[in-house]
Write a protein that holds these residues in place. Structure first.
Motif, short mmCIF file in Angstrom:
data_model
loop_
_atom_site.label_atom_id
_atom_site.label_comp_id
_atom_site.label_asym_id
_atom_site.label_seq_id
_atom_site.Cartn_x
_atom_site.Cartn_y
_atom_site.Cartn_z
N ASP A 1 0.82 -1.21 0.00
CA ASP A 1 0.00 0.00 0.00
C ASP A 1 0.86 1.26 0.00
OD1 ASP A 1 -2.53 -1.49 0.41
OD2 ASP A 1 -1.58 -2.00 2.32
N VAL B 1 1.42 5.04 0.61
CA VAL B 1 0.76 6.02 1.49
C VAL B 1 1.24 7.45 1.26
CG1 VAL B 1 0.24 4.31 3.27
CG2 VAL B 1 2.40 5.58 3.37
N PHE B 2 2.32 7.62 0.51
CA PHE B 2 2.83 8.97 0.25
C PHE B 2 3.81 8.91 -0.91
CE2 PHE B 2 6.18 12.24 1.25
CZ PHE B 2 5.40 13.36 0.97
N GLU C 1 6.57 11.50 -2.74
CA GLU C 1 7.23 12.82 -2.76
C GLU C 1 7.72 13.08 -4.18
OE1 GLU C 1 8.73 14.91 0.61
OE2 GLU C 1 10.72 14.29 -0.06
N VAL D 1 10.25 9.85 -4.48
CA VAL D 1 10.32 8.84 -3.42
C VAL D 1 8.91 8.36 -3.15
CG1 VAL D 1 10.85 8.43 -0.98
CG2 VAL D 1 12.38 9.83 -2.36
N GLU E 1 6.51 6.07 -0.60
CA GLU E 1 6.50 5.49 0.75
C GLU E 1 5.32 4.53 0.87
OE1 GLU E 1 8.27 6.67 3.73
OE2 GLU E 1 9.08 8.62 3.10
N SER E 2 5.61 3.30 1.30
CA SER E 2 4.56 2.36 1.66
C SER E 2 4.43 2.39 3.18
CB SER E 2 4.92 0.96 1.18
OG SER E 2 6.05 0.50 1.88
N VAL E 3 3.52 1.59 3.73
CA VAL E 3 3.40 1.56 5.19
C VAL E 3 4.76 1.21 5.80
CG1 VAL E 3 2.23 0.49 7.16
CG2 VAL E 3 0.97 0.86 5.04
N ALA F 1 10.44 3.40 2.65
CA ALA F 1 10.57 4.40 1.59
C ALA F 1 11.42 3.83 0.46
CB ALA F 1 11.24 5.65 2.14
#
Lengths: 122, 380
Positions: free
Chosen positions: A32, A34-35, A37, A53, A55-57, A60
Motif C-alpha cells: 500500500d 501512502v505517500f 514525494e 520517493v 512510501e509504503s506503510v 521508503a
C-alpha cells in the motif's frame, strides 16, 4: 511508445515529453502506497538518478528517472490519493512528466516484451 | 526503484505455522532468524481489520520458558535479582510486564512474566521474551538462578496471538470461557478442543489473547480460529503499525542496552517496593534519573505534513539545534497520517513542542504528541 527500466519504472513517450511511473510489479512489491514525494516543476533530473520517493506503510523507496530531462508536470492527484499507484500503476498512478533531453537515452531501456521476460525471471 | 533491506545468508528457522502462512499466500521475510509472514492481503487492510474485528498473528518466534523450583518465593526472588518488578507480590494467574536490566541501567530485553496457578506440570513462573533476544535472555536468567530452580525452554510450544474487539467472542465460540478474564491475567483451558495456556494480553492496543499451544496442535487450532468469519491472518507488518499506534516499544528500536526505563517512559514497570529498596540491576542510574529527571525522554511525534519519518531520522529543534533521533516511525492506518516515536532532550519533551524532522535532508515540521496515538481498549 512505452519502455521500462530494470528498476521497474516505466516511461511513455508523447512527442518531446515523457510520462513516468512505476510498474504494477513494483506497486505490488511495495504494498500500500501512502505517500509520494514528487519533484518541483522545473527541476532537471538525469537518467537513472533519483526523481521521486514512494512510501509504503513499511518503507521508503527511491524512484529513478528512466530518461533525463526537465520536470514539466507532476501528478497532483497522488497527494490526496497515493493509492492510485496500487490501483492503476500504468495509468492514473503516473508520477511526473519530463521534457526529454536526449531521446538516445531511450535506447538503454527495455521494450514491453523484454520487461515482461525480465520480471518472469525474478 | 530501490528499497533498502537487509538479507543474510544464514538458514532460516520455521515456526509450526509456516505451512499455513505459505498456503494462505503470505509474503515471507527473514525476521530474527525465522522466515515469517510480513503480510497476506496487505498491511493497510490487515491493520484496519484488527482494529475493527479480530486478527490472528503467529508469534511463535518469541521465546517461551517456564521456571520450576522448590517454592514460588524462591523463584520470585531469583527474578527480582534481574528485573525491577514486584514478583513477590504477583498473584497466581496474573501477568507482569518487566525488563531484564543491565548493571548500567540499560535494558537487555522487555518481557512478560506470568505467575502460574500451581496446576500439574505448570512452571511456577512463565516467561515470554523477544525472538531476537531469547538465547541471550534465557542464558542470562539461567546463570542467575539459585540451586534447585530450573529453566525449561518451551521449544515444543507455538504462540498464537488473537487481537481485536471481536477476539473474546471468537474465543467463546471456540469453547473457551474468556468472559471471566481481565487484561494481564492468564489461565489454562481449551479452545476448539485443543489444550492451551491463554493470556489476556497483546501488542496491538486492542483487547486480545496470546495462546500458547503444543506445536503439533498449532495448525489445527489456527485453522479453527481462522474459520470464524471475523478472523483474518495478520502479518508482522501490521503488527508493527498497530503497536506503534498503541505507543508500545519495539526492543532493538525504541529500547536497548543504552536506554534506561526512565528515559523510555517505562517507569510504571519500576515497582514502588523495589524503588525504595533500590535492589535491582542499574538501580544507581535509574534512581538518579527518577530523582533528577533523565537527559532525554521517549516521546510521541506527529509530523505536520504527509511525509513519514522513519527510524534514525534526526530530530532538531525549530532553531536547528540537534535534539535526538526517531526510533520508530511510519504511517498510521487508523489515523491516515504519519506518526513516530523517538528520544528528545528533556527540555523538548513537553506535548506540543515544535520539532523539525530531517527527512531526505529537508527539515519537516512536527510536534511532540501524547501516546498512545490510538486509545488502548484493554478489558480491565
Amino acid at each position: 511508445m512505452i519502455k521500462f527500466t530494470d528498476q521497474h519504472e516505466w516511461v511513455r513517450v508523447e512527442g518531446e515529453e515523457a510520462v513516468v511511473g512505476i510498474t504494477p510489479y513494483a506497486a505490488e512489491q511495495l504494498g500500500d502506497v501512502v505517500f509520494v514525494e514528487l519533484p518541483e516543476a522545473g527541476r532537471k533530473v538525469d537518467q537513472f538518478k533519483e526523481a521521486a520517493v514512494v512510501e509504503s506503510v513499511k518503507a521508503a523507496s527511491e524512484i529513478y528517472a528512466p530518461v533525463g530531462g526537465e520536470v514539466v508536470a507532476v501528478n497532483a492527484a497522488l497527494a490526496e490519493t497515493p493509492g492510485l499507484v496500487n490501483e492503476d500503476a500504468l495509468g492514473k498512478g503516473w508520477f511526473l512528466k519530463l521534457r526529454i533531453r536526449d531521446k538516445g537515452e531511450l535506447d538503454k531501456l527495455m521494450s514491453a516484451e523484454e520487461y515482461e521476460t525480465y520480471v518472469k525471471g525474478l | 526503484m530501490t528499497t533498502s533491506s537487509s538479507t543474510h545468508g544464514e538458514a532460516l528457522a520455521r515456526t509450526a505455522l509456516h505451512g499455513l502462512h505459505a498456503a494462505r499466500g503470505a509474503r515471507l521475510v527473514p525476521f530474527a532468524g525465522y522466515e515469517m509472514p510480513v503480510q497476506y492481503e496487505g498491511i493497510l487492510a490487515e491493520h484496519l481489520h484488527v482494529r475493527a474485528a479480530a486478527g490472528l498473528f503467529d508469534v511463535s518466534h518469541m521465546g517461551q520458558a517456564s521456571l520450576f523450583g522448590p517454592g514460588d518465593e524462591t523463584v520470585a526472588r531469583a527474578l527480582e535479582a534481574l528485573m525491577p518488578g514486584d514478583f513477590l507480590g504477583l498473584k497466581p494467574g496474573f501477568i507482569r510486564y518487566s525488563m531484564l536490566l543491565s548493571d548500567a541501567g540499560g535494558i537487555y530485553d522487555d518481557l512478560m512474566v506470568t505467575r502460574g496457578r500451581g496446576e500439574p506440570g505448570e512452571g511456577r513462573y512463565l516467561l515470554v521474551v523477544n525472538a531476537a533476544r531469547k538465547s541471550f535472555d534465557l542464558a542470562h536468567i539461567e546463570a542467575a538462578l539459585p540451586k534447585g530452580v530450573t529453566l525449561v525452554r518451551e521449544e515444543e510450544r507455538a504462540l498464537i496471538a488473537l487481537q481485536g474487539p471481536k477476539a473474546a467472542a471468537v474465543m467463546e465460540a471456540g469453547g473457551f470461557a474468556a468472559a471471566p478474564m481481565v487484561f494481564m491475567t492468564a489461565r489454562r483451558g481449551s479452545v476448539h478442543g485443543v489444550p492451551v495456556s491463554v493470556s489476556r494480553s497483546g501488542y496491538t492496543g486492542e483487547d486480545g489473547f496470546e495462546i500458547s499451544v503444543p506445536v503439533g496442535e498449532a495448525t489445527r487450532l489456527a485453522e479453527a480460529l481462522l474459520a470464524h468469519p471475523d478472523v483474518k491472518p495478520i502479518g508482522l507488518g501490521a503488527r508493527d503499525s498497530l503497536r506503534l499506534e498503541a505507543g508500545l516499544c519495539l526492543y532493538g528500536s525504541d529500547i536497548d542496552e543504552t536506554t534506561s526505563p526512565v528515559e523510555a517512559g517505562l517507569t510504571f514497570a519500576l515497582s514502588k517496593r523495589r524503588r525504595e529498596a533500590g535492589d535491582f540491576p542499574g538501580a544507581a542510574r535509574i534512581l538518579k534519573e527518577l530523582e533528577e529527571g533523565p537527559a532525554r525522554l521517549r516521546v510521541g511525534i506527529l509530523p505536520d505534513g504527509p511525509a513519514p519519518a522513519r527510524a534514525h531520522t534526526e530530530i532538531r529543534g525549530e532553531d536547528g539545534a540537534p535534539l535526538g533521533e526517531v526510533t520508530s516511525g511510519g504511517y498510521a492506518p487508523s489515523l491516515s497520517r504519519p506518526i513516530a516515536m523517538g528520544y528528545v532532550a528533556r527540555g523538548a519533551a513537553a506535548d506540543g513542542t515544535p520539532l523539525a524532522l530531517m527527512v531526505r535532508d529537508r527539515a519537516r515540521a512536527a510536534h511532540v504528541a501524547p501516546m498512545p496515538f490510538v486509545p488502548h481498549r484493554y478489558r480491565r
